[in-house]
Design a protein around this motif. Sequence first.
Motif, PDB file in Angstrom:
ATOM      1  N   GLY A 165      -9.646   1.016   3.813  1.00  0.00           N
ATOM      2  CA  GLY A 165      -9.406   0.462   5.139  1.00  0.00           C
ATOM      3  C   GLY A 165      -8.483  -0.744   5.158  1.00  0.00           C
ATOM      4  O   GLY A 165      -7.837  -1.020   6.158  1.00  0.00           O
ATOM      5  N   GLU A 166      -8.399  -1.466   4.049  1.00  0.00           N
ATOM      6  CA  GLU A 166      -7.694  -2.750   4.088  1.00  0.00           C
ATOM      7  C   GLU A 166      -6.184  -2.629   4.318  1.00  0.00           C
ATOM      8  O   GLU A 166      -5.633  -3.377   5.117  1.00  0.00           O
ATOM      9  CB  GLU A 166      -8.014  -3.581   2.853  1.00  0.00           C
ATOM     10  CG  GLU A 166      -9.311  -4.373   2.967  1.00  0.00           C
ATOM     11  CD  GLU A 166     -10.545  -3.509   3.099  1.00  0.00           C
ATOM     12  OE1 GLU A 166     -10.757  -2.669   2.223  1.00  0.00           O
ATOM     13  OE2 GLU A 166     -11.282  -3.641   4.091  1.00  0.00           O
ATOM     14  N   PRO A 167      -5.477  -1.694   3.645  1.00  0.00           N
ATOM     15  CA  PRO A 167      -4.036  -1.576   3.934  1.00  0.00           C
ATOM     16  C   PRO A 167      -3.767  -1.236   5.399  1.00  0.00           C
ATOM     17  O   PRO A 167      -2.820  -1.751   5.994  1.00  0.00           O
ATOM     18  CB  PRO A 167      -3.582  -0.419   3.024  1.00  0.00           C
ATOM     19  CG  PRO A 167      -4.616  -0.312   1.976  1.00  0.00           C
ATOM     20  CD  PRO A 167      -5.896  -0.757   2.596  1.00  0.00           C
ATOM     21  N   VAL A 168      -4.622  -0.385   5.992  1.00  0.00           N
ATOM     22  CA  VAL A 168      -4.456  -0.016   7.402  1.00  0.00           C
ATOM     23  C   VAL A 168      -4.735  -1.217   8.292  1.00  0.00           C
ATOM     24  O   VAL A 168      -4.073  -1.425   9.305  1.00  0.00           O
ATOM     25  CB  VAL A 168      -5.418   1.129   7.769  1.00  0.00           C
ATOM     26  CG1 VAL A 168      -5.056   1.705   9.120  1.00  0.00           C
ATOM     27  CG2 VAL A 168      -5.387   2.200   6.714  1.00  0.00           C
ATOM     28  N   LEU A 169      -5.726  -2.010   7.877  1.00  0.00           N
ATOM     29  CA  LEU A 169      -6.099  -3.176   8.679  1.00  0.00           C
ATOM     30  C   LEU A 169      -4.926  -4.143   8.810  1.00  0.00           C
ATOM     31  O   LEU A 169      -4.660  -4.677   9.885  1.00  0.00           O
ATOM     32  CB  LEU A 169      -7.288  -3.887   8.029  1.00  0.00           C
ATOM     33  CG  LEU A 169      -7.770  -5.102   8.814  1.00  0.00           C
ATOM     34  CD1 LEU A 169      -8.569  -4.660  10.016  1.00  0.00           C
ATOM     35  CD2 LEU A 169      -8.569  -6.041   7.955  1.00  0.00           C
ATOM     36  N   ILE A 170      -4.197  -4.337   7.705  1.00  0.00           N
ATOM     37  CA  ILE A 170      -3.068  -5.265   7.735  1.00  0.00           C
ATOM     38  C   ILE A 170      -2.029  -4.783   8.738  1.00  0.00           C
ATOM     39  O   ILE A 170      -1.550  -5.556   9.585  1.00  0.00           O
ATOM     40  CB  ILE A 170      -2.460  -5.410   6.322  1.00  0.00           C
ATOM     41  CG1 ILE A 170      -3.491  -6.064   5.398  1.00  0.00           C
ATOM     42  CG2 ILE A 170      -1.182  -6.230   6.362  1.00  0.00           C
ATOM     43  CD1 ILE A 170      -3.105  -6.045   3.947  1.00  0.00           C
ATOM     44  N   LEU A 171      -1.709  -3.476   8.688  1.00  0.00           N
ATOM     45  CA  LEU A 171      -0.747  -2.928   9.650  1.00  0.00           C
ATOM     46  C   LEU A 171      -1.284  -3.040  11.073  1.00  0.00           C
ATOM     47  O   LEU A 171      -0.537  -3.326  12.011  1.00  0.00           O
ATOM     48  CB  LEU A 171      -0.444  -1.462   9.318  1.00  0.00           C
ATOM     49  CG  LEU A 171       0.613  -1.207   8.254  1.00  0.00           C
ATOM     50  CD1 LEU A 171       0.855   0.280   8.108  1.00  0.00           C
ATOM     51  CD2 LEU A 171       1.923  -1.902   8.608  1.00  0.00           C
TER      52      LEU A 171
ATOM     53  N   ILE B 193      13.132   9.982  -5.473  1.00  0.00           N
ATOM     54  CA  ILE B 193      12.502   9.286  -4.358  1.00  0.00           C
ATOM     55  C   ILE B 193      11.490   8.290  -4.923  1.00  0.00           C
ATOM     56  O   ILE B 193      10.634   8.656  -5.725  1.00  0.00           O
ATOM     57  CB  ILE B 193      11.776  10.280  -3.431  1.00  0.00           C
ATOM     58  CG1 ILE B 193      12.734  11.376  -2.966  1.00  0.00           C
ATOM     59  CG2 ILE B 193      11.172   9.553  -2.236  1.00  0.00           C
ATOM     60  CD1 ILE B 193      12.046  12.491  -2.206  1.00  0.00           C
ATOM     61  N   TYR B 194      11.624   7.030  -4.519  1.00  0.00           N
ATOM     62  CA  TYR B 194      10.649   6.024  -4.929  1.00  0.00           C
ATOM     63  C   TYR B 194       9.752   5.674  -3.754  1.00  0.00           C
ATOM     64  O   TYR B 194      10.223   5.454  -2.643  1.00  0.00           O
ATOM     65  CB  TYR B 194      11.348   4.760  -5.433  1.00  0.00           C
ATOM     66  CG  TYR B 194      11.918   4.929  -6.813  1.00  0.00           C
ATOM     67  CD1 TYR B 194      11.101   4.796  -7.930  1.00  0.00           C
ATOM     68  CD2 TYR B 194      13.261   5.237  -6.996  1.00  0.00           C
ATOM     69  CE1 TYR B 194      11.619   4.959  -9.203  1.00  0.00           C
ATOM     70  CE2 TYR B 194      13.783   5.404  -8.268  1.00  0.00           C
ATOM     71  CZ  TYR B 194      12.955   5.253  -9.367  1.00  0.00           C
ATOM     72  OH  TYR B 194      13.459   5.417 -10.621  1.00  0.00           O
ATOM     73  N   THR B 195       8.419   5.623  -4.000  1.00  0.00           N
ATOM     74  CA  THR B 195       7.469   5.281  -2.942  1.00  0.00           C
ATOM     75  C   THR B 195       6.882   3.904  -3.226  1.00  0.00           C
ATOM     76  O   THR B 195       7.089   3.348  -4.300  1.00  0.00           O
ATOM     77  CB  THR B 195       6.307   6.284  -2.919  1.00  0.00           C
ATOM     78  OG1 THR B 195       5.534   6.093  -4.104  1.00  0.00           O
ATOM     79  CG2 THR B 195       6.817   7.709  -2.870  1.00  0.00           C
ATOM     80  N   GLN B 196       6.120   3.403  -2.252  1.00  0.00           N
ATOM     81  CA  GLN B 196       5.439   2.141  -2.499  1.00  0.00           C
ATOM     82  C   GLN B 196       4.233   2.378  -3.390  1.00  0.00           C
ATOM     83  O   GLN B 196       3.606   3.423  -3.344  1.00  0.00           O
ATOM     84  CB  GLN B 196       4.951   1.548  -1.184  1.00  0.00           C
ATOM     85  CG  GLN B 196       6.027   0.857  -0.403  1.00  0.00           C
ATOM     86  CD  GLN B 196       5.486   0.376   0.916  1.00  0.00           C
ATOM     87  OE1 GLN B 196       4.443  -0.267   0.962  1.00  0.00           O
ATOM     88  NE2 GLN B 196       6.181   0.691   1.983  1.00  0.00           N
ATOM     89  N   MET B 197       3.897   1.360  -4.195  1.00  0.00           N
ATOM     90  CA  MET B 197       2.710   1.416  -5.040  1.00  0.00           C
ATOM     91  C   MET B 197       1.473   1.470  -4.133  1.00  0.00           C
ATOM     92  O   MET B 197       1.377   0.724  -3.165  1.00  0.00           O
ATOM     93  CB  MET B 197       2.710   0.138  -5.883  1.00  0.00           C
ATOM     94  CG  MET B 197       1.672   0.073  -6.926  1.00  0.00           C
ATOM     95  SD  MET B 197       1.942   1.308  -8.162  1.00  0.00           S
ATOM     96  CE  MET B 197       0.579   0.907  -9.237  1.00  0.00           C
ATOM     97  N   GLY B 198       0.553   2.386  -4.432  1.00  0.00           N
ATOM     98  CA  GLY B 198      -0.686   2.459  -3.658  1.00  0.00           C
ATOM     99  C   GLY B 198      -0.541   3.149  -2.311  1.00  0.00           C
ATOM    100  O   GLY B 198      -1.468   3.171  -1.516  1.00  0.00           O
ATOM    101  N   GLN B 199       0.628   3.725  -2.065  1.00  0.00           N
ATOM    102  CA  GLN B 199       0.856   4.425  -0.797  1.00  0.00           C
ATOM    103  C   GLN B 199      -0.081   5.632  -0.677  1.00  0.00           C
ATOM    104  O   GLN B 199      -0.393   6.288  -1.657  1.00  0.00           O
ATOM    105  CB  GLN B 199       2.319   4.896  -0.790  1.00  0.00           C
ATOM    106  CG  GLN B 199       2.767   5.562   0.482  1.00  0.00           C
ATOM    107  CD  GLN B 199       4.265   5.843   0.441  1.00  0.00           C
ATOM    108  OE1 GLN B 199       5.036   5.029  -0.069  1.00  0.00           O
ATOM    109  NE2 GLN B 199       4.674   6.979   0.953  1.00  0.00           N
ATOM    110  N   ASN B 200      -0.528   5.919   0.540  1.00  0.00           N
ATOM    111  CA  ASN B 200      -1.451   7.035   0.727  1.00  0.00           C
ATOM    112  C   ASN B 200      -0.920   8.127   1.631  1.00  0.00           C
ATOM    113  O   ASN B 200      -1.513   9.172   1.752  1.00  0.00           O
ATOM    114  CB  ASN B 200      -2.784   6.535   1.281  1.00  0.00           C
ATOM    115  CG  ASN B 200      -3.750   6.206   0.168  1.00  0.00           C
ATOM    116  OD1 ASN B 200      -3.837   6.947  -0.804  1.00  0.00           O
ATOM    117  ND2 ASN B 200      -4.446   5.107   0.291  1.00  0.00           N
TER     118      ASN B 200
END
Lengths: 309, 380
Positions: free
Chosen positions: A224-230, B187-194
Motif C-alpha cells: 500500500g505504501e507506494p500507492v499512498l505516496i502517489l 526497456i528499463y523499469t523502476q526498481m520495485g515497480q508493480n
Amino acid sequence: MHDVTATLFFEQLLNGLQLGTMLFLMASGLTLVFGVMGLINLAHGSFYMVGAYVTALATASTGSFLVGLCAGVLAAAAVGALVELLVIRRLYHRPHLDQVLATFALILIFSEGTRWLFGSSPLWLSPPEMLRGFVTLPGGVRYPLYRLVIIAVGVVVAIGLYLLIARTRLGMRIRAGESDREMIGALGVNIARLYTLIFAMGAALAGLAGAMVGALQSVQVGMGEPVLILAFVVIVIGGIGSIKGALFGAILVGVVDTMGRVFLPSLFRNFMSPSEAAGVGSAVAAMLVYILMAIILAFKPKGLFAAHG
Amino acid sequence: MKTIASLGLGLLMTSALTAAQADDVKIGMITTLSGGGSHLGVDVRDGFMLAIEQSGRDDIEVLIQDDANRPDLARSLSDEFMQRDNVDILTGLIWSNLAMAVVPAAVRQGTFYISPNAGPSALAGRQCHENYFNVAWQNDNLHEAMGAYMREQGFERPILLAPNYPAGTDALAGFKYRYEGEVVDEIYTQMGQNDYAAEIAQIRASDADSLFFFLPGGMGISFMKQYENSGVELPLFGAAFSFDEIIIQAVGSAAIGTMNTSQWAYDLDNDANRAFVDSFREAYERTPTLYASQGFDSANLILSALDKAHPSDQDAFREALREADFDSVRGKFRFGDNHHPIQDIYVREVVEGENGQPTNRLVGLAIEDIQDVYAADCQM
C-alpha cells in the motif's frame, strides 16, 4: 511505423486512465478524511493491503472472486471503522505531527501483523476466469479485459460518490463538515458517527482498490505504501478536501506517469546512446509526477480545485 | 517459521554462554527480511542457518539483522556489526545496490565479506578485494548463459526488460555479451515497480520474436500475471531470479512453459544436493529456492575454512576460503582469481508439478565453466 505509434499512444492512454482510476479510489478516501476531519492519515495504505489480503484469502476459500472482493471491501471498511473508534478518534484535536506519528505507527503495526500472520511470501490472487484475456478494441488495439473492468469500476465509483455528495443528506453533511466542523456539531448532527462513517467509507474504497490491483500485481506486505505516496501527490495537486480535485488529479497523475515512463526514454534516445537514454529517461520519468506537482503548486498553491476557496 | 526462530535463538543463546572464549567466531548477517522481495533474504538466512546447525559447532555466533532493502540502513548495520560487535565475517546482502554501499568499506577495514547473492560487476572487476568472496555468481553469469542459450535456439530479435539498478544493467549487459546479435530494444523499469502495462504495450508495439527479462522478487510475479492476460504471445526467457519456486507458484499457470537459467536446481543429481533438499524440506516444510542453496553453500564455505584457520589469522583464513574445500550443492565449484565462482549454468523449464502447481524441471546444461568477464580487470 506511424500506425504503431498511434496504437501505442492509445494503449498508453488507457493504461494511464486505469492507473488514474485506481489512484482516485485511494485519493478520494484520503481527501475526504483530510477535508472533513482535518486528519492526515498515513495508514490509508494499510486498508489497501487489508482489502487485498482478505480478498485473496476469501477467494481462495470460496473459489469466487466476487465473494472475495465483497469480503475484502467489507473487511477494509470494518477495520477502518475499528481503527477510527480505537485510535483516530483521539487524534482530531491533536496537531498534525501527532497524527502523522500515530498513523505511521499504525502502518508498522499492520505490516508486521500481516507478516506475522501470513509470512513474507506474496499471496496468490488472480482475476476471475471470465475477466482474463484481452479484448480487441476498435482500431485493432488489444487490451486486457480486466484493466478495462477496473476503469469501468472507477467510473461507476466516481459517479456514485458524486451523487452521494451532491444529492443525499449524508453528502450534505459531508459538505457542511468540510466548510465548518464546529457549526454542524452545533446544529445537532452526530459528528462522531459521521466521522466513523466517512472513515469507514474511505477505507472501503482503499480496500476495493487494493483487492482489484492485488489480482493484477502481487498481494504482499507493504503493497500500500507506494500507492499512498502517489495518492498524496494526487490530493495535493487536486486540492485537499475536493472529490472533484481528487478525480482530476488522479487521472492527470496516472496519464503523466504512464506516458513519461514510455515516451521519455525514446525522447532522450535522440541525443544519447540507447542504454544511457534508458537510464536517464526512466530516472526523469520517475520524478515526473513530482515535477508536475511542483509546477502546479507554484501557480495554484492550494491545488487545482481548492475545497475552501 | 517457529523452527527458524527457535533455531536462531538457540544459536544466539548457546553462543552467548561461551562468548568469553577468544577463538569463537562471530558472523554478522545483514539481509532483506521485510518489504517486497523479502523471501530472498528469508531463504538465504534459512539455508545458511541450516548448514550452521548441521555442522554441530557451538563456537559460531550468527547475528542477523534486517536491512529492509535500504542501502542507508544496511550501511549503518554493517558499521554496528564491525565496531560494536567486532564480527569476523559479514554476509547476507541480497541486493547489489546495498552491496555497493556496504562491501567496499567493510573489506577495506579488514572484515571478510562472503556474498551469498549480490555480485555486482564493480566488485568482480576494478574494485575486487582480497577479503571479498562471492559464493553465488557474478551478476552477469545467469544472463550470459541465457544469451548463449537463446542464440543457440535460433531467436533473432529479442527484446530486453530489467529494472534500472546495478544488477539490472549488469543483467542486460551480460545477456548481450553472449547473445552477440542485435536486440530489438532495451526497456528499463523502476526498481520495485508493480504495474507493467506501459512496458507490455511497448513490447507489443515492437517486432521482437522473444522476450528476455530480469525482474527479481515480487516484480516478476506482477509482470508475468499481467503479461499472461495482455494478448502478447512472445516466449519468455530469463534468469532463475524471476523464476524461483516461490515466484512461479504465486504466478500460477502463466509461468508454465517459460525457460530460465540457474547455477543450481533442486533436482540436480548429486549427493550433497539430495541431502540438502531433503533436510531443508524437513526443517522448513517448503522446497528450497536457489537463494537457500546459496545461503547453504556460503555457510559451508565458511565452515570449511574455519576447520583450517581462524579469521583472526587473515592470511591463512583467506587461503582456506580460496581453496573452496566443501561439497557444493551445485556439484563442482571453484573460485577464479577474483574470488568469484567458475561454474556450470543449467537451463530449467517451468512445468506443471505433481500437485498441479508450477515447478522447475532441469532441462540441461546451458554453458560450462563460465567465468565472469570482469575478472581480467581485477588486480588483487
